[in-house]
Design a protein around this motif. Sequence first.
Motif, PDB file in Angstrom:
ATOM      1  N   CYS A 148       0.807  -1.220   0.000  1.00 38.34           N
ATOM      2  CA  CYS A 148       0.000   0.000   0.000  1.00 38.34           C
ATOM      3  C   CYS A 148       0.844   1.275   0.000  1.00 38.34           C
ATOM      4  N   LYS A 149       2.133   1.134   0.259  1.00 38.38           N
ATOM      5  CA  LYS A 149       2.988   2.323   0.284  1.00 38.38           C
ATOM      6  C   LYS A 149       2.961   2.999  -1.086  1.00 38.38           C
ATOM      7  N   GLY A 150       2.699   4.287  -1.069  1.00 41.30           N
ATOM      8  CA  GLY A 150       2.642   5.029  -2.320  1.00 41.30           C
ATOM      9  C   GLY A 150       1.290   4.986  -2.987  1.00 41.30           C
ATOM     10  N   LYS A 151       0.408   4.071  -2.546  1.00 42.38           N
ATOM     11  CA  LYS A 151      -0.922   3.967  -3.152  1.00 42.38           C
ATOM     12  C   LYS A 151      -1.980   4.693  -2.341  1.00 42.38           C
ATOM     13  N   LEU A 152      -1.776   4.761  -1.025  1.00 46.51           N
ATOM     14  CA  LEU A 152      -2.751   5.394  -0.150  1.00 46.51           C
ATOM     15  C   LEU A 152      -2.143   6.628   0.500  1.00 46.51           C
ATOM     16  N   LYS A 153      -2.985   7.521   0.938  1.00 44.41           N
ATOM     17  CA  LYS A 153      -2.500   8.681   1.680  1.00 44.41           C
ATOM     18  C   LYS A 153      -1.782   8.228   2.948  1.00 44.41           C
ATOM     19  N   ASN A 154      -0.854   9.071   3.423  1.00 44.76           N
ATOM     20  CA  ASN A 154      -0.160   8.758   4.668  1.00 44.76           C
ATOM     21  C   ASN A 154      -1.174   8.528   5.792  1.00 44.76           C
ATOM     22  N   GLY A 155      -1.027   7.404   6.465  1.00 41.22           N
ATOM     23  CA  GLY A 155      -1.906   7.080   7.578  1.00 41.22           C
ATOM     24  C   GLY A 155      -3.174   6.365   7.182  1.00 41.22           C
ATOM     25  N   ALA A 156      -3.472   6.303   5.873  1.00 41.98           N
ATOM     26  CA  ALA A 156      -4.729   5.680   5.445  1.00 41.98           C
ATOM     27  C   ALA A 156      -4.751   4.191   5.744  1.00 41.98           C
ATOM     28  N   TYR A 157      -3.619   3.525   5.526  1.00 43.26           N
ATOM     29  CA  TYR A 157      -3.610   2.078   5.765  1.00 43.26           C
ATOM     30  C   TYR A 157      -3.898   1.770   7.228  1.00 43.26           C
ATOM     31  N   VAL A 158      -3.276   2.520   8.122  1.00 42.10           N
ATOM     32  CA  VAL A 158      -3.476   2.281   9.557  1.00 42.10           C
ATOM     33  C   VAL A 158      -4.945   2.437   9.923  1.00 42.10           C
ATOM     34  N   LEU A 159      -5.590   3.468   9.370  1.00 44.47           N
ATOM     35  CA  LEU A 159      -6.995   3.711   9.685  1.00 44.47           C
ATOM     36  C   LEU A 159      -7.913   2.649   9.077  1.00 44.47           C
ATOM     37  N   LEU A 160      -7.530   2.153   7.897  1.00 44.67           N
ATOM     38  CA  LEU A 160      -8.373   1.178   7.221  1.00 44.67           C
ATOM     39  C   LEU A 160      -8.124  -0.256   7.678  1.00 44.67           C
ATOM     40  N   GLN A 161      -6.943  -0.523   8.205  1.00 44.71           N
ATOM     41  CA  GLN A 161      -6.597  -1.897   8.584  1.00 44.71           C
ATOM     42  C   GLN A 161      -7.595  -2.468   9.588  1.00 44.71           C
ATOM     43  N   SER A 162      -7.996  -1.661  10.537  1.00 42.70           N
ATOM     44  CA  SER A 162      -8.924  -2.150  11.572  1.00 42.70           C
ATOM     45  C   SER A 162     -10.298  -2.471  11.007  1.00 42.70           C
ATOM     46  N   GLN A 163     -10.544  -2.056   9.765  1.00 43.52           N
ATOM     47  CA  GLN A 163     -11.852  -2.283   9.168  1.00 43.52           C
ATOM     48  C   GLN A 163     -11.824  -3.358   8.078  1.00 43.52           C
ATOM     49  N   LEU A 164     -10.719  -4.081   7.980  1.00 47.35           N
ATOM     50  CA  LEU A 164     -10.626  -5.119   6.957  1.00 47.35           C
ATOM     51  C   LEU A 164     -11.695  -6.184   7.138  1.00 47.35           C
ATOM     52  N   THR A 165     -12.049  -6.458   8.384  1.00 45.79           N
ATOM     53  CA  THR A 165     -13.079  -7.463   8.661  1.00 45.79           C
ATOM     54  C   THR A 165     -14.216  -6.885   9.500  1.00 45.79           C
ATOM     55  N   ASP A 166     -14.341  -5.567   9.488  1.00 44.27           N
ATOM     56  CA  ASP A 166     -15.327  -4.915  10.349  1.00 44.27           C
ATOM     57  C   ASP A 166     -16.083  -3.852   9.553  1.00 44.27           C
ATOM     58  N   ASP A 167     -17.372  -4.024   9.418  1.00 45.75           N
ATOM     59  CA  ASP A 167     -18.196  -3.028   8.732  1.00 45.75           C
ATOM     60  C   ASP A 167     -18.756  -2.052   9.762  1.00 45.75           C
ATOM     61  N   SER A 168     -18.081  -0.930   9.898  1.00 42.34           N
ATOM     62  CA  SER A 168     -18.507   0.063  10.878  1.00 42.34           C
ATOM     63  C   SER A 168     -18.620   1.424  10.193  1.00 42.34           C
ATOM     64  N   GLU A 183     -16.600   9.842   2.202  1.00 43.19           N
ATOM     65  CA  GLU A 183     -16.862   8.477   2.650  1.00 43.19           C
ATOM     66  C   GLU A 183     -16.911   7.512   1.471  1.00 43.19           C
ATOM     67  N   ASP A 184     -17.503   7.955   0.342  1.00 38.42           N
ATOM     68  CA  ASP A 184     -17.584   7.081  -0.824  1.00 38.42           C
ATOM     69  C   ASP A 184     -16.201   6.733  -1.358  1.00 38.42           C
ATOM     70  N   ALA A 185     -15.310   7.707  -1.403  1.00 41.08           N
ATOM     71  CA  ALA A 185     -13.951   7.460  -1.901  1.00 41.08           C
ATOM     72  C   ALA A 185     -13.216   6.498  -0.980  1.00 41.08           C
ATOM     73  N   LEU A 186     -13.363   6.709   0.316  1.00 37.91           N
ATOM     74  CA  LEU A 186     -12.675   5.842   1.266  1.00 37.91           C
ATOM     75  C   LEU A 186     -13.279   4.449   1.266  1.00 37.91           C
ATOM     76  N   ARG A 187     -14.591   4.363   1.054  1.00 37.77           N
ATOM     77  CA  ARG A 187     -15.242   3.056   0.985  1.00 37.77           C
ATOM     78  C   ARG A 187     -14.721   2.256  -0.215  1.00 37.77           C
ATOM     79  N   GLY A 188     -14.471   2.947  -1.311  1.00 35.53           N
ATOM     80  CA  GLY A 188     -13.904   2.286  -2.483  1.00 35.53           C
ATOM     81  C   GLY A 188     -12.499   1.771  -2.204  1.00 35.53           C
ATOM     82  N   GLN A 189     -11.673   2.560  -1.500  1.00 34.32           N
ATOM     83  CA  GLN A 189     -10.325   2.119  -1.138  1.00 34.32           C
ATOM     84  C   GLN A 189     -10.384   0.914  -0.209  1.00 34.32           C
ATOM     85  N   LEU A 190     -11.327   0.964   0.741  1.00 38.79           N
ATOM     86  CA  LEU A 190     -11.458  -0.136   1.687  1.00 38.79           C
ATOM     87  C   LEU A 190     -11.892  -1.416   0.969  1.00 38.79           C
TER      88      LEU A 190
END
Length: 227
Positions: A148-168, A183-190
């Motif tokens: 994900c390095k270079g593909k996501l904004k700084n810190g985005a992976y950390v914020l999204l990682q906790s939601q890999l198996t959690d729909d919140s 939210e729509d853009a981030l939902r697409g990344q997730l």
Amino acid sequence: MPDHFQPTRWSLIQQINSGEAHRREDAWREFDALYRAPLLAFVRRNGWGTEEAEDLLQGFLAKLATRDWLKVADPDRGKMRTFLLNRLKSHLSDSRKFQSAQKRGGGQSMGELVESQATSTANIELEFDREWAQAILNRVLATLEAQCKGKLKNGAYVLLQSQLTDDSPEKLRSAAAQLGETEDALRGQLHRLRGEFRDLLRKEVAETLLPGENVSSEMRYFARILG
């Protein structure tokens, strides 16, 4: 497959058994990094203290290297973790017998004390499977983060990682606000991140199985024991 995601499990064993010294050394380092924690936890749950467990594990790994056990390891004969666990059990049994033979005076031998303190075999093996699954999960998450390095904004992976198996929705809304995303853009990344996560996990789990075994069933088992 990306260059930084090296083949592991049974293919890692093949690297260890190859004739090229640098490949063997790299494979041994990877083997130790992946399997040390589950194996050490198994020894400790059998009743040995921290220092004794470390010594026993070092002795076990030395046997793997010097007795060429890995050269007879065959993915057609069983799961990777079953092979290692059976060999480790044999090593611990030999250690108990040796300690008993070295006993001087009355009372229980160390081996007998260890056996009396150990919890049930079924529970110990379940915990080994849990440690094993966690080690695989940690490796997949580390690989995913590297991808994900270079593909996501700084810190985005950390914020999204906790939601890999959690729909919140609340967590997604909070993450979007922190990143300045909709939210729509981030939902697409997730959604894409979850797909990559599932693919990596499936490949990783498949490497530990017999040819033809059900990968989906093994993944469900891992998910169940990890909660």
